[in-house]
Scaffold this active site. Sequence first.
Site, short mmCIF file in Angstrom:
data_model
loop_
_atom_site.label_atom_id
_atom_site.label_comp_id
_atom_site.label_asym_id
_atom_site.label_seq_id
_atom_site.Cartn_x
_atom_site.Cartn_y
_atom_site.Cartn_z
N LYS A 151 -10.62 2.29 -15.84
CA LYS A 151 -11.19 0.98 -15.52
C LYS A 151 -11.50 0.17 -16.79
O LYS A 151 -11.46 -1.06 -16.77
CB LYS A 151 -12.44 1.15 -14.65
CG LYS A 151 -12.14 1.72 -13.26
CD LYS A 151 -11.19 0.82 -12.48
CE LYS A 151 -10.99 1.28 -11.05
NZ LYS A 151 -10.04 0.43 -10.30
N ASP A 190 3.96 2.86 -4.42
CA ASP A 190 3.08 3.71 -5.21
C ASP A 190 2.97 3.01 -6.55
O ASP A 190 3.94 2.97 -7.33
CB ASP A 190 3.67 5.12 -5.36
CG ASP A 190 2.80 6.01 -6.23
OD1 ASP A 190 1.85 5.51 -6.88
OD2 ASP A 190 3.06 7.23 -6.26
N VAL A 191 1.80 2.43 -6.83
CA VAL A 191 1.69 1.58 -8.01
C VAL A 191 1.87 2.35 -9.32
O VAL A 191 2.07 1.74 -10.37
CB VAL A 191 0.34 0.81 -8.05
CG1 VAL A 191 0.25 -0.18 -6.90
CG2 VAL A 191 -0.85 1.76 -8.08
N ASP A 234 0.86 -1.19 0.00
CA ASP A 234 0.00 0.00 0.00
C ASP A 234 0.89 1.23 0.00
O ASP A 234 2.04 1.19 0.43
CB ASP A 234 -0.91 0.00 1.25
CG ASP A 234 -2.18 0.79 1.04
OD1 ASP A 234 -3.25 0.16 0.83
OD2 ASP A 234 -2.13 2.04 1.06
N TYR A 257 -12.02 8.07 -14.52
CA TYR A 257 -12.12 6.80 -13.80
C TYR A 257 -12.60 5.70 -14.75
O TYR A 257 -12.02 4.61 -14.79
CB TYR A 257 -13.08 6.97 -12.63
CG TYR A 257 -13.18 5.79 -11.69
CD1 TYR A 257 -12.20 5.51 -10.75
CD2 TYR A 257 -14.30 4.95 -11.73
CE1 TYR A 257 -12.32 4.44 -9.88
CE2 TYR A 257 -14.43 3.87 -10.86
CZ TYR A 257 -13.43 3.62 -9.93
OH TYR A 257 -13.56 2.55 -9.08
N ASN A 276 -5.14 -4.12 -7.15
CA ASN A 276 -6.41 -3.61 -6.62
C ASN A 276 -6.35 -2.16 -6.17
O ASN A 276 -7.39 -1.51 -6.07
CB ASN A 276 -6.81 -4.53 -5.45
CG ASN A 276 -7.91 -3.95 -4.61
OD1 ASN A 276 -9.07 -3.95 -5.02
ND2 ASN A 276 -7.55 -3.42 -3.44
#
Length: 260
Positions: free
Chosen positions: A162, A64-65, A36, A158, A91
């Site tokens: 997605k 930090d993805v 995370d 968003y 996720n």
Amino acid sequence: MRLKGKVAVITGGAGGIGLATVRKFVAEGAQVVVADIDLARAEAVVAELDAAGHAGATAAAQVDVSVLAEVEAMVARAVQVFGRLDVIFNNAGIAGGKPLLEHDPDVDYAPMIRVDQDGVYHGILAAGRQFRNQGTPGVIISTSSIYGEQAAELAFSYSAAKAAVISFTRSAAYELAEFGIRVVAITPGRVGTPMIRQFSEELKSTFAAEQLRNKLTEPEEIANVVAFLASDEANVINGTVVHVDDGYSVFKQRLDLPVF
Ligand code: NAD
């Protein structure tokens, strides 16, 4: 114990759906890196599970993805601590939005794409390379959204991110099948996590009414499906989207029509 012997990385593992999935994976026998951006909360999850009789089953990692090097380091940490990697759950995500014509691209587009879209790309790359180098099969599960398949208010960026997650899932499943790697996306509807709980009671009731059971989904209910998808029992599910939306995508709204 259907995940016994498996090593997993779960991003966004310190909160909401990710946290519920960490707990479920550990209960099913997996060893898990809780990854995370908030290291303190990830460490608190590890401490909770250590104290709950699962000492050593989890390790925390700060990531930090949106930064590939950090995602690679996260995968390397799983290998360093637990010796291998079998599952990644991409996720981590952020939400939020503005009307399209009021966008400042640097604020309302780029950050969302970097985390929700690039973050998943980075996870697929880093885990895929690890699976190939290990010479073992692997499973890549990524969190898309009902918004990845439809238009919605304030959701321009968003929805784009997605939708990309769904496309990544198809393409990666196709390309990585030769390495025994399975790739799946899930599309949650309205889940009772901090992302949704920030809204008013009235809005939460409206959200609940968008689902067939007329209530918000519990994060644990999503985690149950993710655990199944990560297990060998789901070997035939590959390249597709699993809707975990309590019927959100199959009906429009309750109209209270008179009998006619
Ligand atoms: P949440 O806000 O409760 O948890 C998200 C976690 O991701 C947090 O712990 C946060 O610290 C972490 N995170 C944020 N940015 C990060 C980054 N750059 N790198 C690493 N970690 C980061 O949200 P949630 O509701 O559990 O959402 C999880 C996923 O489910 C997200 O991808 C979200 O878009 C998706 N989703 C949620 C819902 C819903 O109704 N809650 C619906 C559809 C999809």
